[in-house]
Enzyme design. Sequence first.
Site, mmCIF file in Angstrom:
data_model
loop_
_atom_site.group_PDB
_atom_site.id
_atom_site.type_symbol
_atom_site.label_atom_id
_atom_site.label_comp_id
_atom_site.label_asym_id
_atom_site.label_seq_id
_atom_site.Cartn_x
_atom_site.Cartn_y
_atom_site.Cartn_z
ATOM 1 N N GLU A 140 0.816 -1.275 0.010
ATOM 2 C CA GLU A 140 -0.247 -0.092 -0.056
ATOM 3 C C GLU A 140 0.968 1.294 -0.032
ATOM 4 O O GLU A 140 0.568 2.245 -0.685
ATOM 5 C CB GLU A 140 -0.862 0.018 1.257
ATOM 6 C CG GLU A 140 -1.972 -1.066 0.965
ATOM 7 C CD GLU A 140 -3.061 -0.765 -0.055
ATOM 8 O OE1 GLU A 140 -2.572 -1.044 -1.245
ATOM 9 O OE2 GLU A 140 -4.227 -0.258 0.474
ATOM 10 N N THR A 193 -6.505 7.538 -4.107
ATOM 11 C CA THR A 193 -6.285 7.394 -2.800
ATOM 12 C C THR A 193 -5.561 8.395 -1.985
ATOM 13 O O THR A 193 -5.855 9.133 -0.962
ATOM 14 C CB THR A 193 -5.800 5.916 -2.238
ATOM 15 O OG1 THR A 193 -6.622 4.909 -2.755
ATOM 16 C CG2 THR A 193 -5.705 5.768 -0.960
HETATM 17 N N1 LIG Z 1 -1.442 -3.898 -8.950
HETATM 18 C C1 LIG Z 1 -2.031 -2.655 -8.801
HETATM 19 N N2 LIG Z 1 -3.376 -2.559 -8.573
HETATM 20 C C2 LIG Z 1 -4.076 -1.466 -8.118
HETATM 21 N N3 LIG Z 1 -3.343 -0.435 -8.031
HETATM 22 C C3 LIG Z 1 -2.263 -0.226 -8.080
HETATM 23 C C4 LIG Z 1 -1.241 -1.636 -8.434
HETATM 24 N N4 LIG Z 1 -0.207 -1.160 -8.287
HETATM 25 C C5 LIG Z 1 -0.052 0.275 -8.401
HETATM 26 N N5 LIG Z 1 -1.432 0.845 -8.090
HETATM 27 C C6 LIG Z 1 -1.705 2.165 -8.009
HETATM 28 O O1 LIG Z 1 -2.131 2.164 -6.309
HETATM 29 C C7 LIG Z 1 -2.809 3.348 -6.384
HETATM 30 C C8 LIG Z 1 -4.076 3.170 -5.383
HETATM 31 O O2 LIG Z 1 -5.011 2.981 -6.193
HETATM 32 P P1 LIG Z 1 -6.069 1.778 -5.851
HETATM 33 O O3 LIG Z 1 -5.592 1.124 -4.778
HETATM 34 O O4 LIG Z 1 -6.562 1.371 -7.282
HETATM 35 O O5 LIG Z 1 -7.340 2.672 -5.177
HETATM 36 P P2 LIG Z 1 -8.391 2.050 -4.313
HETATM 37 O O6 LIG Z 1 -7.718 1.127 -3.180
HETATM 38 O O7 LIG Z 1 -9.108 3.202 -3.982
HETATM 39 O O8 LIG Z 1 -9.207 0.876 -5.161
HETATM 40 C C9 LIG Z 1 -3.224 3.851 -7.823
HETATM 41 O O9 LIG Z 1 -2.531 5.273 -8.291
HETATM 42 C C10 LIG Z 1 -2.868 2.569 -8.707
HETATM 43 O O10 LIG Z 1 -2.398 3.284 -9.860
HETATM 44 N N1 LIG Z 2 -8.134 4.000 5.394
HETATM 45 C C1 LIG Z 2 -7.955 4.402 3.785
HETATM 46 C C2 LIG Z 2 -8.468 3.376 2.844
HETATM 47 C C3 LIG Z 2 -8.393 3.507 1.381
HETATM 48 O O1 LIG Z 2 -8.988 2.816 0.770
HETATM 49 P P1 LIG Z 2 -9.208 2.615 -0.929
HETATM 50 O O2 LIG Z 2 -9.916 1.453 -0.932
HETATM 51 O O3 LIG Z 2 -9.684 4.110 -1.100
HETATM 52 O O4 LIG Z 2 -7.453 2.662 -1.047
HETATM 53 C C4 LIG Z 2 -8.183 5.952 3.612
HETATM 54 O O5 LIG Z 2 -9.096 6.346 3.921
HETATM 55 O O6 LIG Z 2 -7.514 6.557 2.808
#
Ligand SMILES: Nc1ncnc2c1ncn2[C@@H]1O[C@H](COP(=O)(O)OP(=O)(O)O)[C@@H](O)[C@H]1O
Ligand SMILES: N[C@@H](CCOP(=O)(O)O)C(=O)O
Length: 320
Positions: A140, A193
């Site tokens: 993360e 995020t």
């Molecule tokens: N394998 C992956 N899958 C998803 N997001 C990734 C990955 N590697 C890098 N990222 C990056 O992680 C960031 C967090 O976004 P993401 O995790 O997709 O959002 P959320 O957790 O809200 O679904 C994004 O900018 C995305 O480009």
């Molecule tokens: N606690 C985090 C949770 C982010 O979840 P995502 O699914 O949007 O990556 C925050 O609130 O930033």
Amino acid sequence: MKTVKGFASATVGNVACGFDVLGFAITEPGDEVILTLSDRAHTDSPVSISAITGDGGALPLDPKKNTSSFVVLKFLEYIRAHKQIDFTGHISLELRKHLPLSSGMGSSAASAAAALIAANELMGLPCSKMELVHFAIEGERVACGSAHADNAAPAILGNFVLIRSYTPLDLITIPSPEHLYCSLVHPHTELRTAYARSVLPQEISLKTATQQWGNVGALVTGLLTSDYDLIGRSLVDVIAEPKRAPLIPGFFEVKQAALDSGALGCSIAGSGPSIFAFSSSEKTALAVGNAMKEAFLHSKAHLQSDMWVSPICKEGARIL
Ligand SMILES: Nc1ncnc2c1ncn2[C@@H]1O[C@H](COP(=O)(O)OP(=O)(O)O)[C@@H](O)[C@H]1O
Ligand SMILES: N[C@@H](CCOP(=O)(O)O)C(=O)O
């Protein structure tokens, strides 16, 4: 050659009042990672990405930048240092993304969790699932610049997970009441995020803090005692939602539609833009989800959306 396929489903971080300390997993959708072990090192790196599908070309192919491959690299370092397993071969990684990016559905965490459960299987199960969580949290940090565990932990462990402490990491899994269903609606827009974290206050008043931790305690109690009314009353976020709701077009209309359709409670899923609601029956959860979709569509932004209804996933990341 040996091949293993891992799967990890979407997760909802925060769960309204539990910013960064509470999350849960649903059963579908999720990401798949296929690892193929070969005896010969093909490149300098012990891990390479052979293919990514479902990301529209958005994700990095560099194994140190994609969460799925990055966590496998960390896993291999750990088992060499602490499990006396000195890996000298090569792992080819294929990532099949079924979760939308920057969605509030724990997309990066799901990729990391699916990769870790597969790597652990490939190497003969040297680590417990609890050990794997540590690597998913580091993933993360690569994905969005912060090592929050409220997606990573439930993606690996399933259920609800409460993070009591980050240093040292102290996680408590909380079973879900039998009749708790989640309606999850993802509007067709992105909210990164990292940006959604940048709009949050760095300090809060004592009044705000007491409101928030009162609701966290009540929500955990409601989950443990299957008190559905208490669960609903506790889904109140006075820290993140007030700052992030304006970033989600139609949020207030969608939340009202969920409550009017019988939801126990409703709030932002993770950092958004997805929105989740809890219901005490699958039938109600379906009606709530459809009402939320309609509200997004009829809001000023006229957003199309995808909707899922799911029980809480009790298994977590698994081998397919
Ligand atoms: N394998 C992956 N899958 C998803 N997001 C990734 C990955 N590697 C890098 N990222 C990056 O992680 C960031 C967090 O976004 P993401 O995790 O997709 O959002 P959320 O957790 O809200 O679904 C994004 O900018 C995305 O480009
Ligand atoms: N606690 C985090 C949770 C982010 O979840 P995502 O699914 O949007 O990556 C925050 O609130 O930033």
